[in-house]
Design a protein around this motif. Sequence first.
Motif, PDB file in Angstrom:
ATOM      1  N   PRO A   1       0.808  -1.232   0.000  1.00  0.00           N
ATOM      2  CA  PRO A   1       0.000   0.000   0.000  1.00  0.00           C
ATOM      3  C   PRO A   1       0.833   1.270   0.000  1.00  0.00           C
ATOM      4  O   PRO A   1       0.477   2.245  -0.668  1.00  0.00           O
TER       5      PRO A   1
ATOM      6  N   VAL B   1      -7.135  -2.093   7.532  1.00  0.00           N
ATOM      7  CA  VAL B   1      -7.601  -0.718   7.438  1.00  0.00           C
ATOM      8  C   VAL B   1      -8.332  -0.271   8.690  1.00  0.00           C
ATOM      9  O   VAL B   1      -8.555   0.923   8.896  1.00  0.00           O
TER      10      VAL B   1
ATOM     11  N   TYR C   1      -2.867   1.648   5.117  1.00  0.00           N
ATOM     12  CA  TYR C   1      -4.080   1.177   4.448  1.00  0.00           C
ATOM     13  C   TYR C   1      -5.149   2.267   4.350  1.00  0.00           C
ATOM     14  O   TYR C   1      -6.038   2.195   3.490  1.00  0.00           O
TER      15      TYR C   1
END
Length: 627
Positions: free
Chosen positions: A124, A156, A167
């Motif tokens: 990410p 996340v 994230y």
Amino acid sequence: MLSSPDSSPALQVLQQVFGYTAFRGPQAAIVEHVVTGGDALVLMPTGGGKSLCYQVPAIVRHRQGLGVAVVVSPLIALMHDQVGALEEAGVHAAYLNSTLSSEQAQQVERELRSGRLVLLYVAPERLLTPRMLAMLDSLHERQLLSLFAIDEAHCVSQWGHDFREEYLGLSALHERYPGVPRVALTATADDHTRRDIVERLQLEEAAAFVSSFDRPNIRYTIVEKDNPRAQLLRLIRDEHEGEAGVVYCQSRRKVEETAAWLEQQGVRALPYHAGLDADTRRRHQDRFLREDDLVMVATIAFGMGIDKPDVRFVAHLDLPKNIEAYYQETGRAGRDGEAADAWMAYGLADVVNQRRMIDESDAEEEFKRLQRAKLDALLALAEAHDCRRVRLLAYFGEASRPCDNCDNCLNPPRTWDATEAARKALSCIYRFGQHGGGFGPTRFGAGHLLDVLRGKRTDKVAQYGHEKLSTFGIGADLSEAQWRGVLRQLVALGHVQAEGEFNTLALTPSARAVLKGEVPIILREPREPTARVRGSRTARGERGERVPAAAATLDAEGQERFAKLKAWRAEVAREHGLPAYVIFHDATLAQMAAECPDSLQALGHISGVGAKKLEAYGREILRVLGG
């Protein structure tokens, strides 16, 4: 695996590329939804086939001229192995991460810009760099960006067990690349974490696909700590001699010491934690993935995304933070569907340490409150008298029946009414605060409490005059193990808390109801330290040698063919720099050994043999089988 010409494009890919006849469970619905451009949230247990839910749509959409699929993953090892497996299957895939040289990275970028890549794996933090976004912008303008797959999507959520701040930036994908389907995947998320994933990734319009969380091949066992190293060694020697496993410890020091101790006992073991340099971690992880009989002793820094299918046990020497972490970590066992063990040793110190880490953290009170609730759910699982699996699945909102494959089902624990004992323990702690033996109100730890309750005249008891307390000796009828169980339950239920550097005990407001006899305390009777649920499930050949469970039903000739195929596979894997299971899984070799196909056409009907592998290895396999 040959396919029918009138199959759907997705099923043709599954059969031709991956060599499987049919999708499992909800895979078909997920794949069809993503192929047609829909967003999806996929919750599927480890080993359930999550990767096919984005790999198949990526291949189908690439064949339709829609370009490259971008897979977001935080795991370098997973990227390497999945790209290797895809290339073995004839799918053009690559990754961009820190292991590549500048020249290698530039070559991957050229393939990406051209649209020739089918899948690109990227972390990410790299995905969100200006350079990477500029390349994706160009692909999107040319309609060559087929989908985004966000793996390990629970990262996340700040409420989840493995939050990763990078994230959070993935929410930009929805706004920056409208019309490009996104599929978020995870093996572990309770209701709170699911809602967080949907909100933070802007997946409100996505279809949710929630599979059963049950892993019926895993046997869950939780034991009271009584020399946990010796208990672990019994588990390995009695049930998993010469098999791969993971042992989780809370601290780096404990990881190092446990791995060294196992080596001294003749168990091949390696340590893994974030304090080791990157090269050592990589070497240890590579060895674990490629060797059959290694035990990895690790902190939670190890494991997420590890694809090794034949991990036969996962052991915890320390209590995880919550059920999501426990489920994620135990789920690394038995990915091949064969019998595996999830074993944990649990004691009073675990409860105290986990509660302290929550209480002393810098987090906001709302976050602490939720973490305490999650810990309470795990403690209830550890103290349970009934089916572990029923409680585990209920946490994820799934109803089930007793499983007959956990320690409580296989060997139901006896229970006893510990209400009166709990009142005695609480009363003794209360009196400690009233009577400090001339030193004023003083608090004491668990060891001293047990000495007083059992009437042991130690120097410390005499120093504080605690032999004069009315609670001195009132618990002489119970064993130390029983008293530790009482105290562990009182701490687990929040009626007692341990405070300060020396874990001194104090009552909480809820202790009043227990003291009054208004709250019943029903406990498990401690099991004998040497008690085993049942014997080893390790498959053995006719000569008593260990064989993979997939090959256990083969006759002597079949076992011989299987051994030859394994030796051939190991040689190929070494040449390609990949784990053996990336070439073929044990189950595929076992089917070859059982059916002994004598032609390429017959070999093509073996599950797991796709068109590219048939072309690359078919004649060699027939030679091995015929030799």
